[in-house]
Design a protein around this motif. Structure first.
Motif, PDB file in Angstrom:
ATOM      1  N   LEU A 177       1.012  -1.272  -0.137  1.00  0.00           N
ATOM      2  CA  LEU A 177      -0.012   0.119   0.027  1.00  0.00           C
ATOM      3  C   LEU A 177       0.924   1.252   0.111  1.00  0.00           C
ATOM      4  CD1 LEU A 177      -2.478  -0.989   2.655  1.00  0.00           C
ATOM      5  CD2 LEU A 177      -2.888  -1.205   0.363  1.00  0.00           C
ATOM      6  N   ASP A 178       2.344   1.061   0.327  1.00  0.00           N
ATOM      7  CA  ASP A 178       3.012   2.187   0.639  1.00  0.00           C
ATOM      8  C   ASP A 178       3.360   2.927  -0.765  1.00  0.00           C
ATOM      9  OD1 ASP A 178       5.072   0.371   3.067  1.00  0.00           O
ATOM     10  OD2 ASP A 178       3.248   1.584   3.214  1.00  0.00           O
ATOM     11  N   GLU A 179       3.633   4.143  -0.590  1.00  0.00           N
ATOM     12  CA  GLU A 179       4.010   5.142  -1.797  1.00  0.00           C
ATOM     13  C   GLU A 179       5.387   4.843  -1.926  1.00  0.00           C
ATOM     14  OE1 GLU A 179       2.105   6.840  -3.698  1.00  0.00           O
ATOM     15  OE2 GLU A 179       0.279   6.024  -2.532  1.00  0.00           O
ATOM     16  N   ASP A 180       6.074   4.189  -1.289  1.00  0.00           N
ATOM     17  CA  ASP A 180       7.585   3.762  -1.266  1.00  0.00           C
ATOM     18  C   ASP A 180       7.733   3.395  -2.698  1.00  0.00           C
ATOM     19  OD1 ASP A 180      10.297   2.668  -1.208  1.00  0.00           O
ATOM     20  OD2 ASP A 180      10.106   2.768   1.061  1.00  0.00           O
ATOM     21  N   ILE A 181       8.805   4.289  -3.497  1.00  0.00           N
ATOM     22  CA  ILE A 181       9.130   3.918  -4.725  1.00  0.00           C
ATOM     23  C   ILE A 181       9.701   2.566  -4.941  1.00  0.00           C
ATOM     24  CG2 ILE A 181       9.287   6.316  -5.385  1.00  0.00           C
ATOM     25  CD1 ILE A 181      12.264   5.919  -5.240  1.00  0.00           C
ATOM     26  N   HIS A 182      10.196   1.941  -3.798  1.00  0.00           N
ATOM     27  CA  HIS A 182      10.867   0.595  -3.769  1.00  0.00           C
ATOM     28  C   HIS A 182      10.054  -0.633  -4.342  1.00  0.00           C
ATOM     29  CE1 HIS A 182      13.710   2.985  -1.913  1.00  0.00           C
ATOM     30  NE2 HIS A 182      14.896   2.524  -2.420  1.00  0.00           N
ATOM     31  N   PHE A 183       8.632  -0.289  -3.932  1.00  0.00           N
ATOM     32  CA  PHE A 183       7.720  -1.329  -3.874  1.00  0.00           C
ATOM     33  C   PHE A 183       6.382  -1.015  -5.051  1.00  0.00           C
ATOM     34  CE2 PHE A 183       9.093  -0.839   0.402  1.00  0.00           C
ATOM     35  CZ  PHE A 183       9.737  -2.031   0.556  1.00  0.00           C
ATOM     36  N   CYS A 184       5.871  -2.356  -5.315  1.00  0.00           N
ATOM     37  CA  CYS A 184       5.019  -2.257  -6.534  1.00  0.00           C
ATOM     38  C   CYS A 184       3.558  -2.209  -6.021  1.00  0.00           C
ATOM     39  CB  CYS A 184       5.281  -3.533  -7.446  1.00  0.00           C
ATOM     40  SG  CYS A 184       4.210  -3.572  -9.003  1.00  0.00           S
ATOM     41  N   SER A 185       2.932  -1.216  -5.813  1.00  0.00           N
ATOM     42  CA  SER A 185       1.354  -1.270  -5.242  1.00  0.00           C
ATOM     43  C   SER A 185       0.547  -2.151  -5.682  1.00  0.00           C
ATOM     44  CB  SER A 185       0.867   0.387  -5.511  1.00  0.00           C
ATOM     45  OG  SER A 185       1.657   1.105  -4.782  1.00  0.00           O
ATOM     46  N   THR A 186      -0.246  -2.869  -4.578  1.00  0.00           N
ATOM     47  CA  THR A 186      -1.347  -3.738  -5.134  1.00  0.00           C
ATOM     48  C   THR A 186      -2.382  -3.107  -5.612  1.00  0.00           C
ATOM     49  OG1 THR A 186      -0.265  -5.311  -3.403  1.00  0.00           O
ATOM     50  CG2 THR A 186      -2.694  -5.576  -4.361  1.00  0.00           C
TER      51      THR A 186
END
Length: 389
Positions: free
Chosen positions: A149-158
């Motif tokens: 759910l994060d806006e962190d650019i390292h992760f791919c939002s679900t």
């Protein structure tokens, strides 16, 4: 003789064998020992179907079927497609609009395991496969532990959560589905249901189909497999969603013209075959009891139409079972650990299968096999899914 006769003559093909009628009757007997085929009565009904063009929204029987399915599942619109795989793939492609994004699902989900990598190919989505902590079905807590759910650019939002009911014949509790749905809607995440065998859930629980479908933004339901139609599934959702999905269906090469015959088969299946599923469940439980009496380990119980078993508990492997069953006077078609009972499965087929297990187990025992304490099963991940779709 016209100059073009040699061209047209080379294209001629007669695919109806001289013994086709007899061959078809043999197939109808054989179906009681493997997978479901369309019945003779279904074909006779479908032969009266309308003629039209579904690509141009001018196929009366198909349009009637789609409207009926939308009402049945409590959605605004529906679209007839060739298969459950196509329905799932169209659903995710329609929901997902701008990558990067991810789809969260059960690690055993058909959409992840058995659809030829379609999610990656068609949508470019990253899949987050989750192992249920209870060993049976995903809970809200499982999803909360893995969803992005994060806006962190390292992760791919679900952006999509995909559930399956039934999954391996097991029913997903509706109260847990509602918990997941409320959580997803609060966060703007779409919820899709692979309801290939949702019919079994409705029969076993007594819950109406629109109640089962209400928590979902989209749902796929199959007419083949358990319902015995030759081909076809329906995708249901909002009008806007289905309109967008139709465009993707065309792009996928899934636009079909004269679908009236197939729609009529589906209508016949809903009317005549759907009510037979209760007896199917009873027969699956009879199969399970027979295996337990022989000392065979059951790895997934018969909640609906499927039983998963491990014959290593009596010294047998799946290859031996398949080989022996294939040599019966009336052969049985078997693959892996998954046993599927359908409306055309005969009592004789169940008895013959149990007879194969009994004979092999007796042979192993005579040869000195002793069941080890704390035996580990011999079923593999691939064994589980070999017979699917």
């Amino acid at each position: 003789m016209r100059a073009t006769d040699h061209v047209t003559d080379s294209a001629k093909l007669d695919i109806i064998a001289a013994t086709q009628a007899e061959d078809n009757e043999w197939r109808r007997v054989a179906v009681s020992r493997c997978f479901a085929f369309p019945s003779k009565e279904m074909f006779e009904y479908a032969a009266q179907a309308s003629l039209g063009d579904d690509v141009f929204y001018d196929e009366p029987n198909t349009a009637t079927l789609e409207a009926h399915m939308a009402r049945l599942f409590g959605k605004e619109a529906a679209m007839f497609v060739a298969s459950g795989t196509m329905s799932n793939q169209l659903a995710t492609r329609t929901h997902l609009k701008q990558p990067p994004y991810s789809i969260l699902c059960d690690y055993r989900a058909h959409i992840y395991v058995c659809e030829a990598g379609g999610l990656a190919y068609h949508t470019g989505a990253q899949v987050i496969p989750v192992i249920p902590s209870n060993g049976r079905y995903l809970t809200l807590e499982d999803i909360q532990n893995f969803i992005v759910l994060d806006e962190d650019i390292h992760f791919c939002s679900t952006e999509v959560i995909e559930l399956e009911n039934t999954l391996n014949g097991s029913i997903f509790p509706q109260d847990e589905i509602i918990r997941i749905s409320e959580y997803a809607r609060q966060r703007g995440i779409k919820l899709h249901l692979d309801g290939a065998r949702i019919w079994h859930v409705a029969i076993e629980t007594g819950m109406p189909l629109d109640v089962l479908a209400e928590p979902f933004d989209s749902i796929s339901a199959c007419f083949s497999k358990g319902l015995g139609a030759p081909i076809g599934s329906c995708l249901m959702g909002s009008k806007e969603f289905i309109a967008r999905a139709r465009r993707f269906r065309k792009g996928f090469g899934g636009g079909m013209r004269q679908t009236g015959f197939l729609a009529a088969c589906a209508a016949f299946a809903l009317t005549h075959n759907f009510p037979k599923l209760s007896a199917v469940h009873d027969l699956a439980r009879k199969l399970e009891r027979g295996l337990l009496e022989l000392g065979v380990e059951i790895t997934v119980s018969a909640e609906t139409c499927m039983v998963f078993y491990d014959p290593s508990s009596v010294g047998i492997n799946y290859a031996e079972v398949a080989e022996r069953a294939g040599k019966l006077p009336k052969p049985l078609s078997l693959l892996g650990s998954r046993l599927v009972v359908h409306m055309q499965t005969s009592e004789e087929a169940i008895a013959d299968f149990l007879g194969v297990i009994r004979s092999l187990a007796e042979e192993k025992k005579s040869a000195g096999f002793v069941r080890p304490v704390g035996k580990a099963g011999n079923s593999s991940y691939k064994d589980m899914y070999a017979p699917m779709k």
